[in-house]
Design a protein around this motif. Structure first.
Motif, PDB file in Angstrom:
ATOM      1  N   GLY A 125      -0.644  -3.476  -4.362  1.00  0.00           N
ATOM      2  CA  GLY A 125      -0.642  -2.247  -3.587  1.00  0.00           C
ATOM      3  C   GLY A 125      -1.039  -2.014  -2.435  1.00  0.00           C
ATOM      4  O   GLY A 125      -1.042  -2.874  -1.443  1.00  0.00           O
ATOM      5  N   PRO A 126      -1.017  -0.776  -1.667  1.00  0.00           N
ATOM      6  CA  PRO A 126      -1.308  -0.432  -0.311  1.00  0.00           C
ATOM      7  C   PRO A 126      -2.742  -1.016   0.027  1.00  0.00           C
ATOM      8  O   PRO A 126      -3.661  -1.101  -0.841  1.00  0.00           O
ATOM      9  N   VAL A 127      -2.591  -1.486   1.336  1.00  0.00           N
ATOM     10  CA  VAL A 127      -3.874  -2.070   2.033  1.00  0.00           C
ATOM     11  C   VAL A 127      -4.201  -1.058   3.147  1.00  0.00           C
ATOM     12  O   VAL A 127      -3.165  -0.669   3.874  1.00  0.00           O
ATOM     13  N   ARG A 128      -5.555  -0.813   3.416  1.00  0.00           N
ATOM     14  CA  ARG A 128      -5.747   0.065   4.411  1.00  0.00           C
ATOM     15  C   ARG A 128      -6.480  -0.792   5.596  1.00  0.00           C
ATOM     16  O   ARG A 128      -7.256  -1.685   5.151  1.00  0.00           O
ATOM     17  N   LYS A 129      -5.824  -0.647   6.729  1.00  0.00           N
ATOM     18  CA  LYS A 129      -6.296  -1.440   7.848  1.00  0.00           C
ATOM     19  C   LYS A 129      -6.852  -0.668   8.929  1.00  0.00           C
ATOM     20  O   LYS A 129      -6.208   0.316   9.442  1.00  0.00           O
ATOM     21  N   GLU A 130      -8.044  -0.947   9.280  1.00  0.00           N
ATOM     22  CA  GLU A 130      -8.560  -0.123  10.514  1.00  0.00           C
ATOM     23  C   GLU A 130      -8.790  -0.859  11.695  1.00  0.00           C
ATOM     24  O   GLU A 130      -9.307  -2.053  11.775  1.00  0.00           O
ATOM     25  N   ILE A 144      -9.738   4.542  21.043  1.00  0.00           N
ATOM     26  CA  ILE A 144      -8.607   4.584  20.132  1.00  0.00           C
ATOM     27  C   ILE A 144      -8.899   4.054  18.628  1.00  0.00           C
ATOM     28  O   ILE A 144      -9.544   3.125  18.465  1.00  0.00           O
ATOM     29  N   ALA A 145      -8.552   4.898  17.661  1.00  0.00           N
ATOM     30  CA  ALA A 145      -8.851   4.508  16.269  1.00  0.00           C
ATOM     31  C   ALA A 145      -7.519   4.489  15.499  1.00  0.00           C
ATOM     32  O   ALA A 145      -6.830   5.548  15.479  1.00  0.00           O
ATOM     33  N   VAL A 146      -7.187   3.679  14.814  1.00  0.00           N
ATOM     34  CA  VAL A 146      -5.937   3.404  13.919  1.00  0.00           C
ATOM     35  C   VAL A 146      -6.289   3.271  12.590  1.00  0.00           C
ATOM     36  O   VAL A 146      -7.022   2.137  12.247  1.00  0.00           O
ATOM     37  N   THR A 147      -5.661   4.014  11.782  1.00  0.00           N
ATOM     38  CA  THR A 147      -5.664   3.581  10.258  1.00  0.00           C
ATOM     39  C   THR A 147      -4.250   3.253   9.918  1.00  0.00           C
ATOM     40  O   THR A 147      -3.356   4.201  10.018  1.00  0.00           O
ATOM     41  N   ALA A 148      -4.195   2.359   9.299  1.00  0.00           N
ATOM     42  CA  ALA A 148      -2.748   1.955   8.973  1.00  0.00           C
ATOM     43  C   ALA A 148      -2.826   1.643   7.382  1.00  0.00           C
ATOM     44  O   ALA A 148      -3.666   0.783   7.051  1.00  0.00           O
ATOM     45  N   LEU A 149      -1.871   2.476   6.740  1.00  0.00           N
ATOM     46  CA  LEU A 149      -1.776   2.108   5.444  1.00  0.00           C
ATOM     47  C   LEU A 149      -0.600   1.333   5.044  1.00  0.00           C
ATOM     48  O   LEU A 149       0.642   1.976   5.120  1.00  0.00           O
ATOM     49  N   LEU A 150      -0.603   0.085   4.692  1.00  0.00           N
ATOM     50  CA  LEU A 150       0.440  -0.800   4.242  1.00  0.00           C
ATOM     51  C   LEU A 150       0.678  -0.498   2.698  1.00  0.00           C
ATOM     52  O   LEU A 150      -0.255  -0.736   2.046  1.00  0.00           O
ATOM     53  N   VAL A 188       4.742   1.515   6.472  1.00  0.00           N
ATOM     54  CA  VAL A 188       3.517   1.420   6.838  1.00  0.00           C
ATOM     55  C   VAL A 188       3.266   2.946   7.272  1.00  0.00           C
ATOM     56  O   VAL A 188       3.860   3.482   8.055  1.00  0.00           O
ATOM     57  N   ASP A 189       1.877   3.731   7.165  1.00  0.00           N
ATOM     58  CA  ASP A 189       1.624   4.977   7.523  1.00  0.00           C
ATOM     59  C   ASP A 189       0.552   4.807   8.449  1.00  0.00           C
ATOM     60  O   ASP A 189      -0.298   4.358   8.113  1.00  0.00           O
ATOM     61  N   TYR A 190       0.622   5.424   9.620  1.00  0.00           N
ATOM     62  CA  TYR A 190      -0.300   5.202  10.613  1.00  0.00           C
ATOM     63  C   TYR A 190      -0.932   6.708  10.939  1.00  0.00           C
ATOM     64  O   TYR A 190      -0.183   7.499  10.989  1.00  0.00           O
ATOM     65  N   GLU A 191      -2.360   6.593  11.025  1.00  0.00           N
ATOM     66  CA  GLU A 191      -2.974   7.645  11.462  1.00  0.00           C
ATOM     67  C   GLU A 191      -3.755   7.200  12.769  1.00  0.00           C
ATOM     68  O   GLU A 191      -4.279   6.329  12.519  1.00  0.00           O
ATOM     69  N   MET A 192      -3.637   7.819  13.864  1.00  0.00           N
ATOM     70  CA  MET A 192      -4.279   7.385  15.061  1.00  0.00           C
ATOM     71  C   MET A 192      -5.164   8.644  15.703  1.00  0.00           C
ATOM     72  O   MET A 192      -4.233   9.700  16.025  1.00  0.00           O
TER      73      MET A 192
END
Lengths: 284, 211
Positions: A24-29, A59-65, A98-102
């Motif tokens: 399933g999805p993996v969150r990467k910070e 800079i903060a990045v949250t990537a939902l793979l 991949v959904d990114y929130e930055m």
């Protein structure tokens, strides 16, 4: 049910859940500390990209793979951060997403490439360059820098963007500018509509052109503009009573007009090959 | 041999130096064999582009960016261009269609009028692009070849947009022919060329869709 069967069932559930969660999805910070005027480059084929202004130097990045068929490759060189969604073989659109929130410093510059996913950028005052195939592109509260947008068929909307050097190129995507001004605002569309609702402020040059797309510009009665409008094969209308001016082309009623309003501080050029052009007066 | 060791010797491998150890690693490692296939694809695409039409510097920049992402080339000594320089370079690329449009406009002014050109051409309002030309130009073929590996819907979208851009160019060329002194039609023609340049740029940008 015996204790043994219960235990075996529990183990099976745990194993199946593990498999399910693993795929399933993996969150990467990701977090970076940067100096002034940092530059972030992001390349993402599928999935949304949302960028907002945060605090300086962070800079903060949250990537939902969405699966393990895609990775986020990162590299850094001084003040420059590069992020790439690396799509692995055997993936499809859903698994490669991949959904990114930055959150980035307000003075950061951004280069964003997206295939089909939304690009939303808010309150950034550095230079912005955004490209997409069908990606909707939204720019809100930005300005003070260059804003270059190129899209094939994605809708582009700029809202409350001030003092920007803005260039938008679109094939079929509609371009909507609301509360946008600056020394240079250019939209070059093919079949997409161009809609402007603003003040034509900043003594700027506003160039809107299209092939078949309609152009609609909404301005206040107090606007200070020097307008040229012409459509080779489409209808051209103005709600304003403009002061006539000399033009190199014949200002035929219904196909072209030219004139000034107020002190004519800003230059407004509306040109289309076959789209309709309408300069509307905003009713306050 | 590990993946890291293979990547280290990859430049030599691409130049033709193959050892049994490297071959064995390639057979056993899907990631490295995929990487090699990607690089060979880039190489063949670049050769194709050079053979058909000289692309903008952006093509080479895209290839260079891909090689950097793969870690194959580094530039620890040469300073990278600043953001401002990147923008300047990008802006410069737009001069290509502008120059092309000016050349076309100039040619129309200096060439003798052909039979049929004297006749006033009354064109109906265009709601759909004209039929694509029977003969596909080298540039169009290059654009479509660069997106050949993308999903069918995306390829179809490119084809539609390419047809629209070509229709725009054809109609404005006709307008300029009808009235060579019409600077506004000339400007629209330049805009049409800019759209085609944009299509080309977005097509060759590997980050935009190739996997």
């Amino acid at each position: 049910m015996s204790a043994g069967k219960c235990a075996a069932g529990a183990v099976a559930v745990v194993v199946l859940a593990g498999v399910a969660f693993g795929a399933g999805p993996v969150r990467k910070e990701l977090h970076y500390k940067v100096g002034k005027h940092s530059m972030i480059s992001l390349n993402n084929q599928y999935g949304a990209i949302r960028v907002k202004a945060g605090v300086p130097h962070q800079i903060a990045v949250t990537a939902l793979l969405h699966s393990d068929k895609v990775e986020v490759d990162e590299s850094r060189s001084g003040n420059r951060i590069n992020l790439v969604s690396h799509v692995l073989p055997g993936s499809d659109q859903a698994s490669a997403s991949v959904d990114y929130e930055m959150t980035v410093p307000p003075d950061a510059s951004l280069t964003v490439h997206s295939g089909d996913g939304l690009i939303h950028v808010e309150n950034i005052h550095g230079d912005l360059m955004m490209e997409g195939n069908n990606a909707p592109i939204e720019v809100v509260g930005c300005g003070d820098g260059h804003i270059h947008i190129r899209t094939l068929d994605g809708k582009v909307s700029l809202t409350n963007v001030h003092n920007g050097h803005i260039e938008v190129g679109s094939m079929g995507g509609d371009v909507v500018l609301s509360g946008v001004d600056g020394p240079f605002v250019k939209v070059n569309s093919n079949s997409g509509k161009i809609q402007y609702d603003g003040d034509f402020a900043d003594s700027g040059i506003y160039d809107f052109s299209s092939y078949t797309g309609n152009i609609e510009a909404l301005a206040p009665p107090t606007a200070s503009i020097d307008v040229l409008a012409r459509s080779n094969n489409g209808l051209v209308q103005s709600d304003f009573s403009l002061e006539p001016k000399h033009t190199p082309f014949a200002a035929k009623v219904g196909s072209a007009f030219a004139g000034t309003l107020g002190k004519a501080a800003s230059s407004v050029n509306l040109f289309s090959f076959s789209g309709k052009i309408h300069l509307k007066k905003r009713q306050n | 041999m590990t993946c890291g060791e293979f990547e280290h010797v990859l430049p030599e491998y691409l130049e033709g130096s193959h050892s049994p150890e490297q071959q064995a690693h390639l057979k056993s490692c899907a990631a490295c064999s995929d990487l090699l296939a990607d690089l060979n694809c880039i190489s063949s695409q670049a050769a194709l582009l050079r053979g058909t039409d000289e692309p903008s510097p952006r093509v080479w920049n895209s290839i260079e960016a891909q090689l950097r992402r793969e870690g194959l080339i580094h530039d620890p000594v040469i300073a990278r261009p600043s953001w401002h320089e990147i923008f300047q370079r990008w802006r410069g690329a737009w001069l290509i269609p502008a120059a092309a449009a000016l050349i076309i406009a100039g040619a129309k002014l200096y060439h003798p009028v052909h039979i049929g050109d004297r006749e006033a051409v009354v064109r109906p309002p265009v709601s759909t692009p004209a039929k694509p030309e029977a003969k596909v130009s080298a540039v169009d073929a290059a654009i479509m070849s660069t997106v050949a590996a993308r999903p069918p819907a995306q390829r179809a979208s490119y084809q539609v947009d390419l047809d629209h851009a070509n229709a725009y160019i054809r109609d404005l060329e006709q307008s300029v022919r009808n009235d060579p002194s019409d600077v506004y039609s000339q400007q629209l023609l330049i805009n049409a060329y800019e759209q085609k340049q944009m299509l080309y740029d977005l097509a060759v940008d590997r980050g935009m869709g190739e996997q």
